[in-house]
Design a protein around this motif. Structure first.
Motif, PDB file in Angstrom:
ATOM      1  N   SER A 141       0.935  -1.093   0.132  1.00  0.00           N
ATOM      2  CA  SER A 141      -0.173   0.086   0.093  1.00  0.00           C
ATOM      3  C   SER A 141       0.952   1.442  -0.002  1.00  0.00           C
ATOM      4  N   LEU A 184       0.775   3.817   2.162  1.00  0.00           N
ATOM      5  CA  LEU A 184       1.425   4.057   3.370  1.00  0.00           C
ATOM      6  C   LEU A 184       2.539   3.293   3.663  1.00  0.00           C
ATOM      7  N   LYS A 201       2.342  11.925   4.369  1.00  0.00           N
ATOM      8  CA  LYS A 201       1.789  11.135   5.329  1.00  0.00           C
ATOM      9  C   LYS A 201       0.745  11.741   6.224  1.00  0.00           C
ATOM     10  N   LEU A 247      -2.268  12.470   4.211  1.00  0.00           N
ATOM     11  CA  LEU A 247      -3.117  11.161   4.191  1.00  0.00           C
ATOM     12  C   LEU A 247      -3.848  11.010   5.513  1.00  0.00           C
ATOM     13  N   ASP A 286      -8.489   3.696   7.337  1.00  0.00           N
ATOM     14  CA  ASP A 286      -7.653   3.661   6.209  1.00  0.00           C
ATOM     15  C   ASP A 286      -8.066   4.243   4.967  1.00  0.00           C
ATOM     16  N   GLU A 333      -7.754   3.252  -2.264  1.00  0.00           N
ATOM     17  CA  GLU A 333      -6.512   3.660  -3.013  1.00  0.00           C
ATOM     18  C   GLU A 333      -6.800   4.934  -3.942  1.00  0.00           C
ATOM     19  N   GLU A 369      -6.409   7.957  -1.652  1.00  0.00           N
ATOM     20  CA  GLU A 369      -4.901   8.148  -1.457  1.00  0.00           C
ATOM     21  C   GLU A 369      -4.563   8.908  -2.641  1.00  0.00           C
TER      22      GLU A 369
END
Length: 148
Positions: A2, A4, A30, A33, A44, A47, A50
């Motif tokens: 991933s 992260l 980071k 995110l 979380d 995708e 992100e």
């Protein structure tokens, strides 16, 4: 792996190699995110989410780069170029001009768009298809070219 996980791995690498600039950029990404995850109330991010955050970070830096160049601040412009390169390394590979052109043409024919009045409709249909794989201004230019 991933995004992260990749960021964490690269952050450790940057710490070991004492690459302060890369470390700084990774930490900013980071943080963005994590802020987005908090804003959306999720643990979380998907995708796509992100990718949205990365695209936003990239766009901010490109805008800053242009402003620094306009102001004659080459030192800051160079820093922005390096930050853009680091962020782009986490983005999916970009579509070629031809691939993007084909997607725009297909979307225009699907929607039956004929004039510049349909620009917004075409843009809102194309952008999700190319999210993170093409620059919005490039898409805009192609749509304008085909609708004129």
């Amino acid at each position: 792996m991933s995004l992260l996980e990749r960021l964490n791995q690269d952050m450790k690498q940057a710490l070991k190699s004492k690459d302060k600039e890369k470390l700084s950029v990774i930490r900013m990404v980071k943080a963005s995110l994590q802020n987005e995850a908090l804003k959306l109330g999720k643990g979380d991010l998907s995708e796509e989410e992100e990718l949205t955050v990365l695209s936003r970070e990239l766009k901010q830096r490109k805008d800053s780069l242009q402003e620094f160049k306009d102001a004659g601040r080459e030192d800051l412009a160079e820093k922005q170029v390096r930050e853009i390169e680091i962020i782009e390394s986490y983005m999916p590979s970009q579509l070629s001009e031809d691939e993007l052109d084909e997607i725009v043409k297909e979307t225009i024919s699907e929607l039956g768009a004929t004039s510049k009045k349909d620009m917004g409709k075409v843009m809102s249909a194309v952008m999700p298809k190319v999210k993170g794989k093409a620059d919005g201004s490039q898409v805009n230019q192609l749509v304008q070219k085909h609708l004129s």
